[in-house]
Design a protein around this motif. Structure first.
Motif, PDB file in Angstrom:
ATOM      1  N   LYS A   1       3.785   0.539  -3.333  1.00  0.00           N
ATOM      2  CA  LYS A   1       3.340  -0.119  -4.569  1.00  0.00           C
ATOM      3  C   LYS A   1       4.277  -1.253  -4.979  1.00  0.00           C
ATOM      4  CE  LYS A   1      -0.069   2.769  -5.061  1.00  0.00           C
ATOM      5  NZ  LYS A   1      -0.665   2.632  -3.744  1.00  0.00           N
TER       6      LYS A   1
ATOM      7  N   LYS B   1      -4.562   4.792 -21.410  1.00  0.00           N
ATOM      8  CA  LYS B   1      -4.078   5.705 -20.374  1.00  0.00           C
ATOM      9  C   LYS B   1      -4.680   7.100 -20.489  1.00  0.00           C
ATOM     10  CE  LYS B   1       0.166   7.417 -21.051  1.00  0.00           C
ATOM     11  NZ  LYS B   1       1.625   7.433 -21.265  1.00  0.00           N
TER      12      LYS B   1
ATOM     13  N   ALA C   1       0.834  -1.201   0.000  1.00  0.00           N
ATOM     14  CA  ALA C   1       0.000   0.000   0.000  1.00  0.00           C
ATOM     15  C   ALA C   1       0.871   1.255   0.000  1.00  0.00           C
ATOM     16  CB  ALA C   1      -0.930   0.002   1.207  1.00  0.00           C
ATOM     17  N   HIS C   2       1.966   1.231   0.746  1.00  0.00           N
ATOM     18  CA  HIS C   2       2.762   2.447   0.869  1.00  0.00           C
ATOM     19  C   HIS C   2       3.715   2.665  -0.291  1.00  0.00           C
ATOM     20  CE1 HIS C   2       1.895   4.159   4.896  1.00  0.00           C
ATOM     21  NE2 HIS C   2       1.323   2.986   5.051  1.00  0.00           N
TER      22      HIS C   2
ATOM     23  N   GLY D   1     -19.980  -3.601  -0.723  1.00  0.00           N
ATOM     24  CA  GLY D   1     -18.827  -4.341  -1.210  1.00  0.00           C
ATOM     25  C   GLY D   1     -17.768  -3.370  -1.699  1.00  0.00           C
ATOM     26  N   CYS D   2     -16.843  -3.822  -2.506  1.00  0.00           N
ATOM     27  CA  CYS D   2     -15.794  -2.935  -2.996  1.00  0.00           C
ATOM     28  C   CYS D   2     -15.408  -3.322  -4.416  1.00  0.00           C
ATOM     29  CB  CYS D   2     -14.581  -2.968  -2.070  1.00  0.00           C
ATOM     30  SG  CYS D   2     -13.650  -4.507  -2.187  1.00  0.00           S
ATOM     31  N   HIS D   3     -14.439  -2.587  -4.930  1.00  0.00           N
ATOM     32  CA  HIS D   3     -14.041  -2.824  -6.317  1.00  0.00           C
ATOM     33  C   HIS D   3     -13.368  -4.178  -6.502  1.00  0.00           C
ATOM     34  CE1 HIS D   3     -10.458  -1.542  -4.273  1.00  0.00           C
ATOM     35  NE2 HIS D   3      -9.716  -1.857  -5.313  1.00  0.00           N
TER      36      HIS D   3
ATOM     37  N   THR E   1     -19.196  -4.415   4.626  1.00  0.00           N
ATOM     38  CA  THR E   1     -19.394  -3.124   3.964  1.00  0.00           C
ATOM     39  C   THR E   1     -20.758  -3.114   3.284  1.00  0.00           C
ATOM     40  OG1 THR E   1     -18.238  -4.114   2.121  1.00  0.00           O
ATOM     41  CG2 THR E   1     -16.978  -2.633   3.528  1.00  0.00           C
TER      42      THR E   1
ATOM     43  N   ARG F   1     -16.878  -7.084  -5.718  1.00  0.00           N
ATOM     44  CA  ARG F   1     -18.072  -7.051  -6.578  1.00  0.00           C
ATOM     45  C   ARG F   1     -17.859  -7.740  -7.920  1.00  0.00           C
ATOM     46  NH1 ARG F   1     -19.957  -1.526  -5.532  1.00  0.00           N
ATOM     47  NH2 ARG F   1     -20.237  -1.296  -7.774  1.00  0.00           N
TER      48      ARG F   1
ATOM     49  N   PHE G   1     -15.617  -4.065 -14.036  1.00  0.00           N
ATOM     50  CA  PHE G   1     -14.567  -3.119 -14.368  1.00  0.00           C
ATOM     51  C   PHE G   1     -14.968  -2.406 -15.660  1.00  0.00           C
ATOM     52  CE2 PHE G   1     -10.285  -2.288 -16.286  1.00  0.00           C
ATOM     53  CZ  PHE G   1      -9.900  -1.337 -15.370  1.00  0.00           C
TER      54      PHE G   1
END
Lengths: 101, 823
Positions: free
Chosen positions: B453, B562, B450-451, B523-525, B520, B528, B551
């Motif tokens: 990558k 991008k 997380a911090h 849910g989350c990405h 939650t 789901r 997605f």
């Protein structure tokens, strides 16, 4: 500063988003599961990804490019990431959504 | 709401971690009081060795300074030893009359060094190695004295010896047994370790039992059982630790070796919890960081009255950093009558590896000198993975098992310069990772991901990152691979969710969340899309696809680039096209001013840079020429690559293009756990590169070879040969069966290569090759599902007059801001 009325809340899918094109750039308008509406500039603070295309959950959106999680209320990146997408005030009057730009 | 009173006795890593977890869950629930007998805040005890060697200062290893306690409104009584717990009055009493009442009490008392019961053990100059006070004493002694003896040749003893030597003392390590670190190492590894430590200047007296410590005012030396003596100005007792249970025992709380707790970290007194080294759970006590933190999490969850977390014990491994020597040990590293050993030894290079194998599963491991694969072996051991297919290369490490990933470049990352790139995906260097670990007190791989990558994308540098964590965090670091939950919203893993969906006929994402008590609301990405897929796979004819849980690429049936534009890849079956088709693609590209047209690696044509608003238009144009979506954006069948085969090629043995077209016609449109690629080669020269595809077909004179589980990409994996068949119908049936097995059993976002490595080729052969009925049933289920899947999404979206998903919203009117009007 002006209020932009963008029409019925039903124009935005629940747990989804739509884009408004403005002279100042694209603004993403999000609708969460409880029908709260939020507006952020449509640019992830990380690499400029279009937040409007992300998956919306809770009060957050996951950027489609690299999965940064952005808080919809503050525009701030969550977790260990740092950055902020500009937010815009939103009001819903009689089911119609207004964004202050 | 009236706040309850929570008291923590023991201001160390386990206890304070529990408070941190609790504050995350319920910051307002308790008034918190902490007693610690050391005169400072909470520091990282496993980094005491670097403080001793002088590599770090005490400030650098502080985890929670006094400001932290103030900011969280925690009352800290530091330097106060708790002497009594009055369970009737629910009070703890400390020295100097300090007392605190509790509604809930956490005991995190840690452990105490085991002091040999020999004459002279109390003399000045005889110390243990346990806290910052001991370290101060040791540093003080190095300034005045020259000869140190460390009793104990385990991890702690060797670290102490190393530290004292680094500060200029002559150090002798005395050990009762003739093998160093016998709790972690077998004899050959221990020998290598001893040799290299001797080269660095340590002396060893092995097989020596201490009988007495000599001296009058201060320690002068040691006498052993055999009568021999040795001079010493400083003696460090590092012969082991014992859970600190005196306080609990005196309060009548049931103890065995430690304070006995249940799966919720509760002692026999339900108001009192115990975590950390003092706690005994299912007859185990733990001294490593990872288990303590797991316990802390469970305890906090219970204190917050969430009540769903439970501790089931930890499987631990040790990755040791003694004097810059890499050691790894896990499980039953000695083996027994029922196990085999795989051994690699290169004494000149200082490398020794041993794996203990029974029933084709890894039961234990000892690695010396090259520990980069420790985590991988440990994972295989934890998951009880069948290693028969990779046994030949197992000892050479992950980099040699069907892969050419980055792991091979490992070397000794701990010694590498700071600007060494560790994570190639995200461009993260060693220095950045080390800084992040120290600056943010990171303890787990997920936190480091997380911090920084690092290792967060393809994961091939995970071993390196873990090496860095171990070398930065010290020897107490140990990450426990665990049953990985599907995401942070739940504790259930992929398999459990899938089983629940089928067994309980759950038919929508909210139903799944409700049934499995998701934490939650939405849910989350991560969860789901996974649940959406599992539902789609389980109920192909009924499930209503949830677009907002997909997605963006699968929502919009194009691949986001991008710059926020999209790419469009029409399906060209088997890679066989016509001049008319190419003309239609060219016309569509012209009409929509497509900036880049590219031939893809899978023999298709990619139109890049299409604006979202233009997608339905360009699909419409392509549709008129008969094209459907190529699913180049989806977790689905991508392409079937072919060579020209017997129709043209002088070497071709079978008609590979027709076979490719048949396979693609059968399989397109099917959603899968991950992308899926196929290829058909017309002869063993294999021009279509079928042996790095998820399903590859290679024609031979007498029929078709079927290969599975290959991929290019980050970790190249060549396929495994599934079997050989003779007819086209068989190729299609085996392919359909394999697809369905993968669809039904792989985890979402798991490609066939890691899936096969996880479950083993033998299992797949058993289901598809050996069991004819199973194969037929799987193939039938696939074809049934295809009836509902083979609907071209492009046509559907083009014909739908509602284009809102593609176009921006048009404001209805603008009105001046009221505030502006008033001004």
């Amino acid at each position: 500063m002006t209020w932009l009325e963008i029409g019925s809340i039903e124009e935005i899918p629940r747990l989804g988003s739509r884009v408004i094109k403005t002279p100042a750039g694209d603004i993403a308008v999000f609708r969460d599961a409880r029908d709260e509406v939020y507006a952020l500039e449509d640019r992830c603070p990380h690499k400029g990804g279009p937040l409007s295309q992300g998956i919306v959950f809770d009060r957050r959106v996951a950027c489609p490019l690299h999965n940064w999680i952005i808080d919809l209320e503050s525009g701030m990146a969550t977790g260990a990431d740092h950055g902020c997408a500009r937010g815009y005030p939103v009001r819903v009057i009689a089911g119609s959504v207004h964004v202050n730009i | 709401m009236q706040r309850e009173k929570l008291v923590l006795v023991g201001n160390g890593m386990a206890g304070v971690r529990t408070l941190e977890e609790l504050l995350k869950l319920m910051p307002e629930k308790f008034d918190i009081t902490v007693f610690g007998d050391e005169p400072c805040g909470n520091y990282n005890r496993i980094l005491l060795s670097p403080v001793l060697t002088g590599e770090k200062t005490i400030d650098q290893i502080m985890l929670n300074d006094e400001r932290w306690y103030r900011e969280n409104r925690i009352t800290l009584h530091k330097g106060r030893k708790v002497t009594r717990i009055d369970r009737l009055r629910r009070q703890v009493l400390a020295e100097e009359g300090t007392a605190a009442e509790y509604d809930r009490l956490i005991l995190a008392l840690g452990s105490e060094p085991f002091v040999l019961p020999v004459p002279g053990a109390g003399l000045p100059g005889v110390i243990s190695f346990r806290n910052i006070h001991d370290v101060d004493l040791m540093i003080e002694a190095t300034r005045q004295f020259r000869n140190a003896v460390v009793i104990g040749g385990g991890l702690l003893g060797l670290e102490a010896a190393h530290g004292l030597m680094a500060r200029g003392m002559q150090v002798t390590v005395v050990h009762l047994l003739d093998t160093l670190m016998e709790r972690q190492l077998d004899k050959p590894a221990a020998e290598l370790l001893r040799n290299s430590l001797e080269l660095r200047g340590l002396k060893f007296l092995l097989g020596k039992e201490t009988a007495a410590i000599l001296g009058e005012k201060r320690v002068k030396g040691l006498r052993f059982k055999d009568g021999a003596e040795i001079a010493a100005d400083l003696v460090v007792m590092a012969a082991g630790i014992r859970p600190n249970i005196a306080l609990a025992r005196s309060a009548g709380i049931y103890c065995e070796r430690g304070i006995v707790v249940n799966d919720t970290m509760q002692t026999y007194d339900p108001r009192i919890y115990a975590v950390g080294e003092c706690a005994e759970h299912r007859r185990q006590t733990y001294g490593l960081v990872a288990p303590l933190f797991e316990q802390a999490k469970v305890c906090a969850n219970q204190l917050a009255q969430f009540g769903f977390a439970s501790y089931k014990g930890s499987v631990t491994s040790t990755k040791l950093k003694v004097t810059g020597i890499d050691l790894f040990s896990a499980g039953n590293y000695l083996g027994d009558a029922d196990s085999d050993e795989l051994i690699f030894k290169d004494a000149a290079q200082g490398v020794y590896k041993k794996l203990v194998i029974a029933n084709n599963r890894i039961k234990g491991a000892v690695l010396y000198g090259d520990t980069i694969d420790g985590t991988w072996y440990f994972q295989l051991m934890r998951d009880a993975t069948d290693i028969s297919a990779i046994r030949d290369n197992l000892l050479f490490g992950k980099a040699h098992v069907g892969s050419a990933g980055h792991g091979a470049a490992a070397g000794r990352i701990a010694q590498a310069p700071d600007d060494t790139e560790v994570c190639g995906c995200n461009g993260v260097c060693k220095g950045e990772i080390v800084r992040a670990i120290t600056a943010n007190n990171l303890f787990t791989l997920d936190q480091v991901r997380a911090h920084t990558k690092a290792s967060a994308s393809c994961g091939s540098c995970t071993g390196l990152v873990e090496e860095l964590m171990a070398s930065t965090l010290g020897s107490g670091y140990s990450e426990t691979p665990r049953k990985k939950p599907l995401c942070a919203c739940t504790d259930f893993n992929h398999e459990e969710v899938r089983v629940a969906i089928v067994a309980n006929a759950l038919k929508s994402i909210p139903e799944v969340r409700r049934f499995l008590d998701w934490r939650t609301p939405d849910g989350c990405h991560a969860c789901r899309p996974a649940i959406n897929y599992y539902l789609l796979c389980a109920w192909p004819d009924e499930y209503q696809d949830d677009v907002q849980s997909r997605f963006i690429n699968e929502r919009i049936h194009a691949n986001i680039q991008k710059d926020g534009t999209y790419s469009v890849v029409p399906r060209i079956f088997g890679g066989i096209t016509t001049a008319a088709q190419l003309r239609a693609i060219a016309d569509a590209a012209d009409k929509f001013k497509v900036p880049t047209v590219k031939i893809t690696g899978g023999q298709r044509i990619d139109l890049l840079g299409v604006k979202k608003e233009d997608l339905p238009g360009i699909w419409g144009e392509l549709g008129k020429a008969g094209f459907i979506s190529g699913h180049a954006y989806g977790k689905a069948l991508r392409t079937v690559k072919t060579c020209v085969g017997s129709e043209w090629c002088r070497f071709g043995t079978q008609d590979s293009t027709t076979m490719g077209i048949r396979l693609e016609e059968m399989s397109w449109g099917s959603w899968m756990p991950h992308k899926f690629k196929m290829a058909v080669s017309g002869c063993p020269r294999n021009c279509a590169e079928a042996t790095i595809k998820d399903f590859g077909v290679v024609a031979v004179e007498s029929g078709w070879e079927l290969h599975i589980g290959g991929n290019g990409g980050v970790k190249v994996r060549a396929t495994d040969l599934l079997c050989k068949v003779t007819t086209e119908a068989e190729v299609l049936e085996y392919c359909a069966a394999f697809l369905q097995l993968y669809r039904e059993e792989a985890r979402y976002l798991e490609r066939t290569a890691p899936w096969i490595e996880r479950i083993g080729l033998a299992y797949i052969k058993g289901r598809i090759v050996e069991d004819r009925r199973d194969r037929k049933a799987l193939a039938e289920r696939f074809m049934e599902s295809q009836k509902h899947m083979q609907i071209d999404p492009w046509a559907g979206l083009t014909n739908n007059p509602d284009r809102r998903a593609f176009i921006p919203i048009k404001p209805v009117r603008m009105s001046p801001d009221e505030a502006t009007v008033e001004a």
